[in-house]
Design an enzyme around this catalytic site. Structure first.
Site, PDB file in Angstrom:
ATOM      1  N   GLY A 224     -62.239  20.816 -24.608  1.00 37.10           N
ATOM      2  CA  GLY A 224     -62.946  21.178 -25.816  1.00 37.10           C
ATOM      3  C   GLY A 224     -62.282  20.620 -27.056  1.00 37.10           C
ATOM      4  N   SER A 225     -62.476  21.320 -28.162  1.00 36.17           N
ATOM      5  CA  SER A 225     -62.016  20.818 -29.454  1.00 36.17           C
ATOM      6  C   SER A 225     -60.506  20.931 -29.599  1.00 36.17           C
ATOM      7  CB  SER A 225     -62.686  21.613 -30.577  1.00 36.17           C
ATOM      8  OG  SER A 225     -62.194  22.949 -30.609  1.00 36.17           O
ATOM      9  N   GLY A 228     -59.690  24.473 -30.995  1.00 32.33           N
ATOM     10  CA  GLY A 228     -59.737  25.528 -29.979  1.00 32.33           C
ATOM     11  C   GLY A 228     -58.603  25.412 -28.983  1.00 32.33           C
ATOM     12  N   GLY A 229     -58.311  24.182 -28.557  1.00 34.57           N
ATOM     13  CA  GLY A 229     -57.234  23.985 -27.597  1.00 34.57           C
ATOM     14  C   GLY A 229     -55.879  24.326 -28.165  1.00 34.57           C
ATOM     15  N   GLU A 248     -57.493  19.364 -22.477  1.00 44.48           N
ATOM     16  CA  GLU A 248     -58.035  18.035 -22.767  1.00 44.48           C
ATOM     17  C   GLU A 248     -58.842  18.192 -24.045  1.00 44.48           C
ATOM     18  OE1 GLU A 248     -60.922  15.745 -23.487  1.00 44.48           O
ATOM     19  OE2 GLU A 248     -61.702  16.217 -21.500  1.00 44.48           O
ATOM     20  N   CYS A 285     -66.156  13.339 -24.951  1.00 46.71           N
ATOM     21  CA  CYS A 285     -64.770  13.256 -25.406  1.00 46.71           C
ATOM     22  C   CYS A 285     -64.288  11.825 -25.459  1.00 46.71           C
ATOM     23  CB  CYS A 285     -63.868  14.091 -24.501  1.00 46.71           C
ATOM     24  SG  CYS A 285     -63.988  13.669 -22.758  1.00 46.71           S
TER      25      CYS A 285
END
Length: 490
Positions: A224-225, A228-229, A248, A285
């Site tokens: 994800g973003s 967020g990660g 990732e 991505c």
């Protein structure tokens, strides 16, 4: 109690289906159920793991029509794309099944005893790997099958001997529930505990935070973003007992287009690149968000060819209204940071048109905001005076899932420098084609230096994804019965 609502991605209207968000008690129950089965599943052999993974793949295929219809309603990705993604998902499940059956999770390194004094002499040692335990898996928005409930993270964790608790993505709640229902039916048929693959969901951050904080969770896997990660990684590290977190994240995936390649096949490359920029409405991505070019007549010809190729394409609606708003804000940030708009299409309805922007190399290197990922169909062209500026632009990027370099077929000092720098900042370097499309293979590396991923020595796609969920252990002077297990944990 917060309610999770399924929305039609094309209209933004509710479909009529809704579910309560998982409570703290729900999350605790799911994690404890996974923990309860962890020892037995960790001690399972390769055939047992392979049988489960293959049956899960077959269950997806048996419900293909219903799953694809549901996914298309919630994501607007279209039936052809979603059928292909379902095929990729079942391929991944079966590939990890094959790996488990041939013993990949149980590989050992035997080091027989050597008589005599150290450092030459040593006891008998055997190095093997053990499953980490319950994995918190965070599903992605843009791949509702391949990076979701039964995606590659779940498949590789199960093959490694780890139970999984999936945090479903709120962008496709109905699909997540449908897939989890199929999972539970497969587990029941095989006589396996329901807690082997659990599901929690919610639209806010509370569910994900509670899941990664749970003391019985042994690792996290996220697609994800960057924002967020990073937040979840901080939670994983702040625990009383920190755990591995395999995130990732975002990437701008530079494409370096040298004049020789553009002169030889500019029109073909423009068509290919335009398709990659708009593929999935730019919600990959590996979307090529950066085009790095030298000041040369072939460059300006190519920009015109790329504009014409983009003008012929119309992306579909974005996954969620929030993602569309973030795309518009991202383009606005690039303009505010000094980029110039070369061309844009107005789009249709809720679907944005492609955007092409440009900026000089020195400005790009000076402004961090120009290096932020814009998740959607846009591309920023960076104009460079010479190869030294190209190298500076790549180093300013800092980390990316991919770098593509067109036109380095001959061995020169400049080409070596470009390839060396690309390898320093990316997990995958391409010399032909475009970065969208990540093959599930033995040699794949889907990860890269920060901010592309939180653990650049690992991959979330390909055979080596299995290694994330296994920890090495050395057995010294082990009894015969333990050695006879040939790497299968007891």
């Amino acid at each position: 109690m917060t309610t999770l609502i399924s929305l039609d991605a094309r209209t933004g209207q509710p479909t009529g289906e809704s579910w309560p968000a998982s409570t703290t008690a729900d999350i605790d129950a799911a994690v404890r159920a996974a923990h309860a089965v962890a020892a037995d599943w960790g001690a399972s052999n390769g055939l047992a793991r392979a049988t489960l993974l293959r049956d899960l793949a077959s269950a997806l295929e048996a419900d293909r029509e219903g799953l694809v219809t549901c996914a298309d309603r919630e994501t607007a990705l279209g039936s052809p794309r979603l059928n292909g993604e379902l095929d990729r998902t079942t391929f991944q499940l079966r590939r990890f099944a094959d790996m488990a059956e041939r013993g990949e999770p149980f590989r050992t390194e035997d080091d027989p005893a050597v008589t005599g004094a150290p450092p030459v002499g040593h006891p008998a040692m055997q190095r093997q790997r053990v499953p980490l335990g319950p994995v918190a898996m965070f599903a992605a928005s843009n791949f509702p099958f391949a990076f979701s409930v039964l995606g590659g993270d779940t498949a590789s964790a199960l093959a490694a001997g780890c139970p999984v608790v999936v945090k479903a993505h709120p962008g496709h709640p109905a699909l997540s529930q449908r897939v989890h229902t199929l999972i539970q039916a497969v587990l029941a048929r095989q006589g396996l505990p329901a807690g082997l693959i659990g599901l929690v969901q919610g639209a806010g951050i509370e569910v994900g935070v509670a899941l990664i904080r749970h003391p019985l969770i042994a690792a996290g896997a996220f697609t994800g973003s960057t924002r967020g990660g990073l937040a979840l990684q901080a939670e994983a590290n702040a625990r009383p007992r920190p755990i591995p977190f395999y995130g990732e994240l975002g990437a701008i995936n530079p494409v370096v287009a040298l004049p020789g390649a553009l002169t030889a096949q500019g029109a073909e490359l423009a068509t290919t690149l335009a398709g990659s920029i708009t593929l999935g409405c730019g919600q990959f991505c590996t979307n090529p968000g950066l085009l790095v070019m030298l000041d040369h007549p072939a460059t300006y010809t190519f920009i015109g060819q790329l504009q014409a190729a983009l003008a012929a394409l119309q992306p579909h609606p974005m996954l969620t209204p929030g993602i569309r708003q973030a795309f518009d804000a991202g383009v606005a940030q690039l303009l505010q940071a000094g980029a110039d708009l070369v061309w844009q299409s107005q789009g249709q309805g809720t679907a944005p048109g492609p955007h092409l922007l440009t900026v000089g190399a020195q400005r790009f290197m000076a402004e961090a905001a120009l290096r932020e990922e814009v998740f959607g169909p846009s591309n920023l062209i960076v104009r460079c005076a010479d190869v030294e500026e190209v190298l500076g632009v790549l180093m300013a990027v800092g980390g990316s899932l991919t770098v593509t370099v067109w036109g380095v077929e001959t061995d020169t000092a400049d080409h070596r420098a470009l390839v060396r720098t690309a390898m320093q900042i990316a997990g995958r370097v391409l010399f032909a084609g475009v970065p969208t499309g990540v093959a599930v293979t033995r040699a794949q590396q889907h990860g890269g230096p920060w901010p592309a991923s939180t653990a650049p020595m690992t991959t979330s796609v390909g055979d080596a994804a299995l290694d994330r969920f296994l920890r090495p252990v050395c057995l010294q002077d082990a009894p015969a019965w333990l050695q006879a297990r040939a790497g299968v944990p007891c």
